[in-house]
Design an enzyme around this catalytic site. Structure first.
Site, PDB file in Angstrom:
ATOM      1  N   ILE A 192       0.647  -5.019  -2.532  1.00 49.21           N
ATOM      2  CA  ILE A 192       0.102  -5.082  -1.319  1.00 49.21           C
ATOM      3  C   ILE A 192      -1.000  -4.235  -0.904  1.00 49.21           C
ATOM      4  CG2 ILE A 192       2.197  -7.539  -1.690  1.00 49.21           C
ATOM      5  CD1 ILE A 192       3.555  -6.287   0.754  1.00 49.21           C
ATOM      6  N   GLY A 193      -0.306  -2.995  -0.882  1.00 50.94           N
ATOM      7  CA  GLY A 193      -0.784  -1.959   0.420  1.00 50.94           C
ATOM      8  C   GLY A 193      -0.805  -0.957  -0.908  1.00 50.94           C
ATOM      9  N   GLY A 238      -1.246   3.791   1.297  1.00 47.28           N
ATOM     10  CA  GLY A 238      -1.444   4.472   2.076  1.00 47.28           C
ATOM     11  C   GLY A 238      -1.370   5.874   1.372  1.00 47.28           C
ATOM     12  N   GLY A 239      -1.608   6.809   2.254  1.00 43.96           N
ATOM     13  CA  GLY A 239      -1.546   8.224   1.684  1.00 43.96           C
ATOM     14  C   GLY A 239      -0.712   8.855   0.887  1.00 43.96           C
ATOM     15  N   MET A 240       1.034   8.110   0.863  1.00 47.62           N
ATOM     16  CA  MET A 240       1.900   8.410   0.189  1.00 47.62           C
ATOM     17  C   MET A 240       2.625   8.254  -0.092  1.00 47.62           C
ATOM     18  SD  MET A 240       4.277   9.179   3.606  1.00 47.62           S
ATOM     19  CE  MET A 240       4.440   7.731   5.030  1.00 47.62           C
ATOM     20  N   ALA A 241       2.133   6.559  -0.101  1.00 50.29           N
ATOM     21  CA  ALA A 241       3.354   5.236  -0.545  1.00 50.29           C
ATOM     22  C   ALA A 241       2.267   4.100  -1.248  1.00 50.29           C
ATOM     23  CB  ALA A 241       4.355   4.912   0.592  1.00 50.29           C
ATOM     24  N   ASP A 285       2.598   7.897  14.374  1.00 55.41           N
ATOM     25  CA  ASP A 285       0.990   6.966  13.333  1.00 55.41           C
ATOM     26  C   ASP A 285       0.745   5.785  13.269  1.00 55.41           C
ATOM     27  OD1 ASP A 285      -0.684   6.755  11.417  1.00 55.41           O
ATOM     28  OD2 ASP A 285       0.441   7.200   9.873  1.00 55.41           O
ATOM     29  N   VAL A 313       2.906   0.046  -1.551  1.00 59.09           N
ATOM     30  CA  VAL A 313       3.714  -1.017  -1.019  1.00 59.09           C
ATOM     31  C   VAL A 313       3.795  -1.946  -1.905  1.00 59.09           C
ATOM     32  CG1 VAL A 313       4.313  -2.549   0.717  1.00 59.09           C
ATOM     33  CG2 VAL A 313       3.431  -0.395   1.223  1.00 59.09           C
ATOM     34  N   LYS A 332       8.542   0.323  -0.349  1.00 59.00           N
ATOM     35  CA  LYS A 332       7.669   1.363  -0.290  1.00 59.00           C
ATOM     36  C   LYS A 332       8.135   2.303  -1.499  1.00 59.00           C
ATOM     37  CE  LYS A 332       5.327   1.806   3.298  1.00 59.00           C
ATOM     38  NZ  LYS A 332       4.670   2.220   4.101  1.00 59.00           N
TER      39      LYS A 332
END
Length: 709
Positions: free
Chosen positions: A16-17, A19-22, A133, A24, A39
């Site tokens: 579902i998503g 990011g730069g490090m993980a 963030d 989801v 995550k």
């Protein structure tokens, strides 16, 4: 990962998503039977021990947060090289999607969202956790409108270990604070700067700083001014613009002192006495980077007069210096006594200040000390009274927090305890406001599945949501009533919500009404929770059935499934049609054998039906039995005579014969009695005509009565 069962408990359903490090994923918690968000740390970071250690530590810190506007952390774990965090799953969208589709938002909506974000930050800052963030991508908005801030603690791990890695923070550079861009330590005020940018973007549909690269954007945070919000959107009230201007000051000291202060401003900014307040004015921002003229290496002493450098040369005398100064137009030399006077005066001032400070310090040492009373567990009023009795004061403001396990108005923490302090010292008190109370929404008329999802997003579990299904006229799955009702306050962990849910109309098997009398049919319709159709629901129609008998039911035949309350129309016989003809057969029937008795049964068929039993009786002599029949045009009536269980004769009449008129009896003769015993002398039997005729009649089964006249 899809379909994988992480940790033997979390079944991965969908991605579902990211990011730069993980990454989801949406997952299902098999143990508790609920959906969660998982995550998972990207593979390029799994061998960085320092990052993993900080990742876990910060995730555990975030798990300590308990606030309705913070995404809850449920679990932290590792399976082989997979490091993961399990958190609350929010059904809805993130703020970035909302801004993309609907910005600029209405002022009331934007302020409401910012207020909830700020409330979450205030709670986190109170627990010594800095988000670092804040951006729309990390703000989730549930279907019930509740805002949830996510990624607490993880951002700190990124800034400490991976900020230099390509792409790891590019997505956040538009929300950097100036101190973040400088690479120095960031604190609570850095989060408030980022929140100001989020509010700016919600109200203007644009970012305050844009650039061709992350570096250029970061530099603009340091040295450029942004276009003021009201210049972009004139519908923004001045009070709201003031919040943005203050939160986005480049100098942290000019921003809000805390999230609590900004929250208080947000909560009151739309009041009628504030919307048209004066615009905030600030001094020139000293944090803005200034462009300085370049200094060449050979000019590092350029500010020193040439004659001062010249006099350092060997053989240079003062007389020559005076000539040089006059020739160069330089200022006259300062008098030699000025510098010693300045030094002496400064020294004297320092000594005076030291003496004054020493006196103040000594007077403080003479202040009495008292023991701080332990007031945790007492009511707010009792705690304040105890502190004042001990010569201490409660720090203003008192901190109020929602605590579900602590009664309202009870102190659950104090800043100083079990120590000696100076009389008049301040003690900070933390007072419970009781459990967080939610306001029950109005779910009546909504689908049960949607209401259940909404309550689960609030934190209710399946066993707290009860459903009672009943028959009703509303569509199946529609909520008919609810407890608690709309507007009632409730505590998430202590409430049971009961819904009465429609399972549609009750159905039943349509009864057979044909053949019943009108009265019987009406009673049966009522007994089965049905209704007569429009009008009185009864249609009269001539027929060959008895008057008052139901001929037809409409629109549903017997045996079909219909909802209760269905309307039925019945057609009832009003009697014979006008062209029907009545005719009576007079059946003259004798016993099978004269002098004995016989059982006679007559069956007829006519326009009213087939093989209708007319009559049965015992006879011992000639008997006339009338049989009334009904004839329809083009039809005939048939009468069948049975004697002693044996078919004897049939008589017919057509409609046309009856219409022509005329009728006579129909005879069914019997047999003559048996002859007497034989005599000794043979003599011919003597018969008279009457006997012969009777015998002949008895022996002839094809009686003339079988022939039409």
């Amino acid at each position: 990962m899809i379909g994988h069962e992480l940790g033997g408990r979390y079944e991965i359903l969908a991605r579902i998503g990211e990011g730069g490090m993980a990454l989801v994923f949406k997952a299902h918690d098999i143990l508790l039977g609920r959906n969660v968000a998982v995550k998972v740390l990207r593979q390029q970071f799994v061998h960085d021990e320092e990052f993993i250690r900080r990742f876990r530590r910060e995730a555990q810190s975030a798990a300590a947060l308990s606030h309705p506007n913070v995404v809850s952390i449920y679990d932290v774990g590792q399976e082989d090289d997979t490091h993961y965090i399990v958190m609350e799953y929010v059904e809805g969208s993130n703020l970035n999607e909302v801004i993309s589709h609907r910005a600029p938002l209405q002022v009331e909506e934007a302020v409401k969202i910012a207020t909830q974000i700020c409330d979450a930050l205030e709670h986190a800052h109170h627990n010594q956790i800095i988000h670092r963030d804040i951006k729309p991508h990390n703000i989730l908005i549930g279907k019930n409108g509740r805002v949830k801030v996510t990624d607490f603690g993880i951002a700190r791990a990124v800034t400490s270990s991976t900020i230099t890695q390509a792409g790891s923070v590019v997505g956040s550079v538009h929300y950097f604070s100036p101190e973040h861009a400088k690479g120095v330590n960031t604190g609570e005020k850095s989060d408030l700067y980022s929140l100001g940018i989020v509010l700016y973007q919600m109200l203007t549909a644009k970012l305050p700083f844009l650039g061709e690269s992350p570096i250029s954007v970061a530099l603009k945070h340091l040295q450029d001014h942004f276009e003021e919000p009201r210049a972009v959107n004139r519908h923004i009230p001045q009070s709201v613009e003031n919040i943005i201007l203050r939160s986005m000051r480049k100098n942290p000291s000019e921003r809000y002192a805390s999230a609590a202060e900004m929250l208080k401003d947000l909560e009151s900014c739309l009041s009628t006495d504030r919307v048209d307040e004066d615009k905030l004015e600030f001094d020139a921002d000293m944090e803005v980077t200034r462009v300085m003229p370049a200094i060449r290496g050979g000019d590092m002493y350029a500010s020193e007069p040439a004659y001062d450098r010249e006099r350092e040369r060997p053989g240079y005398d003062n007389a020559q210096a005076s000539v040089d100064r006059r020739q160069e137009g330089g200022p006259p030399r300062r008098k030699r006594w000025v510098k010693p006077v300045i030094i002496f005066g400064g020294t004297l001032l320092v000594l005076v200040l030291l003496f004054w400070g020493l006196r103040v310090f000594l007077s403080d040492l003479e202040t009495d000390e008292v023991h701080v009373p332990y007031v945790v567990g007492k009511s707010e009023a009792e705690a304040i009274a105890d502190l004042k009795a001990a010569g201490l004061l409660p720090e203003d403001p008192i901190i109020y927090e929602a605590r579900p396990d602590i009664p309202k108005d009870q102190v659950f923490q104090q800043s100083k305890q079990n120590m000696m302090v100076k009389t008049g010292s301040y003690v900070r008190l933390y007072v419970s406001t009781g459990p967080v109370l939610e306001e029950m929404l109005d779910y009546v008329g909504q689908q049960y599945a949607d209401a259940k999802t909404s309550l689960q997003n609030m934190g209710l579990t399946d066993d707290q949501i009860l459903k009672e299904e009943v028959f009703s006229e509303q569509a199946a799955g529609t909520i008919i009533s609810q407890t608690p009702t709309k507007g009632d306050q409730f505590q998430v962990g202590q409430v049971t919500v009961k819904f009465q849910v429609s399972k549609g109309l009750e159905t039943l098997e349509m009864p057979n009404l044909v053949g019943l009398t009108q009265k019987e049919a009406i009673k049966k319709i009522s007994d089965n929770k049905l209704k007569l159709g429009p009008g009185n629901g009864i249609v009269q129609e001539p027929s060959y059935r008895p008057a008052g008998e139901v001929l037809e039911q409409f629109p549903h035949e017997a045996g079909t499934q219909v909802p209760t309350g269905t309307e039925i129309t019945i057609t009832v016989s009003s009697g014979l049609p006008a062209d029907a003809k009545e005719f009576t057969f007079n059946i003259n029937v004798a016993p099978a054998q004269l002098g004995t008795s016989s059982d006679v049964r007559i069956v007829y068929s006519d326009a009213t039906g087939q093989n209708i039993e007319c009559c049965s009786q015992k006879i011992s002599d000639w008997t006339t039995i009338p049989v009334k029949v009904i004839l329809a045009p083009g039809k005939e009536a048939v009468v069948m005579v049975h004697r002693d269980n044996q078919f004897v004769d049939t008589f017919t009449r057509t409609y046309e014969q009856v219409q022509a008129g005329g009728s006579q009896g129909e005879n069914v003769p019997g047999m003559a009695p048996p002859p007497p015993d034989p005599v000794t002398e043979e003599q011919p039997p003597v018969h008279n005509e009457g006997d012969n005729e009777h015998v002949n009649q008895g022996g002839n089964q094809n009686h003339e009565g079988n022939h039409d006249e």
